[in-house]
Design a protein around this motif. Sequence first.
Motif, mmCIF file in Angstrom:
data_model
loop_
_atom_site.group_PDB
_atom_site.id
_atom_site.type_symbol
_atom_site.label_atom_id
_atom_site.label_comp_id
_atom_site.label_asym_id
_atom_site.label_seq_id
_atom_site.Cartn_x
_atom_site.Cartn_y
_atom_site.Cartn_z
ATOM 1 N N ILE A 1 0.843 -1.200 0.000
ATOM 2 C CA ILE A 1 0.000 0.000 0.000
ATOM 3 C C ILE A 1 0.874 1.244 0.000
ATOM 4 N N LYS A 2 0.535 2.200 -0.837
ATOM 5 C CA LYS A 2 1.296 3.448 -0.936
ATOM 6 C C LYS A 2 0.555 4.574 -0.228
ATOM 7 N N LEU A 3 1.321 5.569 0.199
ATOM 8 C CA LEU A 3 0.762 6.680 0.973
ATOM 9 C C LEU A 3 0.554 7.907 0.093
ATOM 10 N N ALA A 4 -0.646 8.496 0.202
ATOM 11 C CA ALA A 4 -0.963 9.735 -0.522
ATOM 12 C C ALA A 4 -1.449 10.778 0.466
ATOM 13 N N ALA A 5 -1.413 12.038 0.043
ATOM 14 C CA ALA A 5 -1.932 13.139 0.854
ATOM 15 C C ALA A 5 -3.140 13.738 0.147
ATOM 16 N N GLN A 6 -3.972 14.443 0.911
ATOM 17 C CA GLN A 6 -5.214 14.983 0.358
ATOM 18 C C GLN A 6 -5.048 16.350 -0.292
ATOM 19 N N ASN A 7 -3.898 16.975 -0.095
ATOM 20 C CA ASN A 7 -3.691 18.325 -0.647
ATOM 21 C C ASN A 7 -2.255 18.736 -0.372
ATOM 22 N N MET A 8 -1.811 19.829 -0.997
ATOM 23 C CA MET A 8 -0.513 20.436 -0.700
ATOM 24 C C MET A 8 -0.481 21.834 -1.283
ATOM 25 N N TYR A 9 0.501 22.621 -0.837
ATOM 26 C CA TYR A 9 0.703 23.956 -1.408
ATOM 27 C C TYR A 9 1.888 23.897 -2.359
ATOM 28 N N TYR A 10 2.052 24.938 -3.171
ATOM 29 C CA TYR A 10 3.089 24.882 -4.208
ATOM 30 C C TYR A 10 4.397 25.570 -3.816
ATOM 31 N N GLU A 11 4.530 25.944 -2.555
ATOM 32 C CA GLU A 11 5.785 26.534 -2.081
ATOM 33 C C GLU A 11 6.455 25.581 -1.096
ATOM 34 N N ASP A 12 7.780 25.714 -0.945
ATOM 35 C CA ASP A 12 8.533 24.850 -0.034
ATOM 36 C C ASP A 12 8.327 25.218 1.428
ATOM 37 N N SER A 13 8.181 26.513 1.693
ATOM 38 C CA SER A 13 8.002 26.998 3.063
ATOM 39 C C SER A 13 7.605 28.459 2.983
ATOM 40 N N GLY A 14 7.302 29.053 4.136
ATOM 41 C CA GLY A 14 7.002 30.480 4.129
ATOM 42 C C GLY A 14 5.771 30.834 4.936
ATOM 43 N N ALA A 15 5.299 32.054 4.750
ATOM 44 C CA ALA A 15 4.166 32.584 5.516
ATOM 45 C C ALA A 15 2.852 32.149 4.874
ATOM 46 N N PHE A 16 2.584 30.854 4.959
ATOM 47 C CA PHE A 16 1.365 30.277 4.380
ATOM 48 C C PHE A 16 0.672 29.446 5.462
ATOM 49 N N THR A 17 0.217 30.135 6.492
ATOM 50 C CA THR A 17 -0.330 29.480 7.675
ATOM 51 C C THR A 17 -1.402 28.454 7.305
ATOM 52 N N GLY A 18 -1.250 27.261 7.868
ATOM 53 C CA GLY A 18 -2.227 26.207 7.648
ATOM 54 C C GLY A 18 -1.951 25.330 6.443
ATOM 55 N N GLU A 19 -0.922 25.666 5.658
ATOM 56 C CA GLU A 19 -0.626 24.887 4.455
ATOM 57 C C GLU A 19 0.462 23.846 4.707
ATOM 58 N N ILE A 20 0.572 22.895 3.797
ATOM 59 C CA ILE A 20 1.541 21.804 3.875
ATOM 60 C C ILE A 20 2.369 21.800 2.606
ATOM 61 N N SER A 21 3.681 21.732 2.737
ATOM 62 C CA SER A 21 4.549 21.771 1.559
ATOM 63 C C SER A 21 4.869 20.365 1.063
ATOM 64 N N PRO A 22 5.241 20.245 -0.216
ATOM 65 C CA PRO A 22 5.621 18.924 -0.736
ATOM 66 C C PRO A 22 6.819 18.325 -0.018
#
Length: 243
Positions: free
Chosen positions: A48-69
Amino acid sequence: MNKTPYEAQQFANVLVSALVGFNSFDIYIAPTFTALDRVREIISSSNIKLAAQNMYYEDSGAFTGEISPKMLKELNVSAVIIGHSERRKIFGESDELINKKIKKAISEGLTPIFCIGETLEERQKGLTFCVLEKQVREGLYGISKEDVSKVIIAYEPVWAIGTGVVATPQQAQEAHEFVRKLLAQMYDEQTAQQITILYGGSVTPENWFGLFVKKDIDGALVGGASLKESFIELAKIMSRVII
């Protein structure tokens, strides 16, 4: 937004035991972010492989509540759902934003599961193919032939998600066939055939066989049925069809 980390861990244990030996097709599960690490540990030695339900397109930064790749990759996530109808409708995600996410996922080695689909109103107005073409063209804008082959597309008619109403096998096939032909226009026939196109929308063990045997339906993006042992029954049906 289902299952606490503990509940997800317990269910992952059930899935690992039940799905041993199902190697003729890919199986991904996409728990909520808070459960990713626990589920990763459970499935690490399974098929079984692991997937995520969403992500943001930046590596890090002031994007409160987001998850980076990068955060996802550290947890051995290999795929990410992008542009789900609930993200589009509830959170206002645009085709432009979805396009940025797809490009970022590809660049980070994650498989994008790119969701498209029309609302009931759009279908009733005869706009299904117009909506799908806009979403596909804008979502895949600027993505090369080499990279598009890394994308999984999921057709999810919005009117069939969580409603108990499922598209008929013929309705689903018509949409999948349209998307496949559109991809051939945008790229080429060989590339279009290589791209996996999933169906999503109230998939259950009772209706799945009739959908899966259709020519252009390669698999399912499972919603409610993935929260219970019906998910195992879906896998068993696929294993009987795929030789």
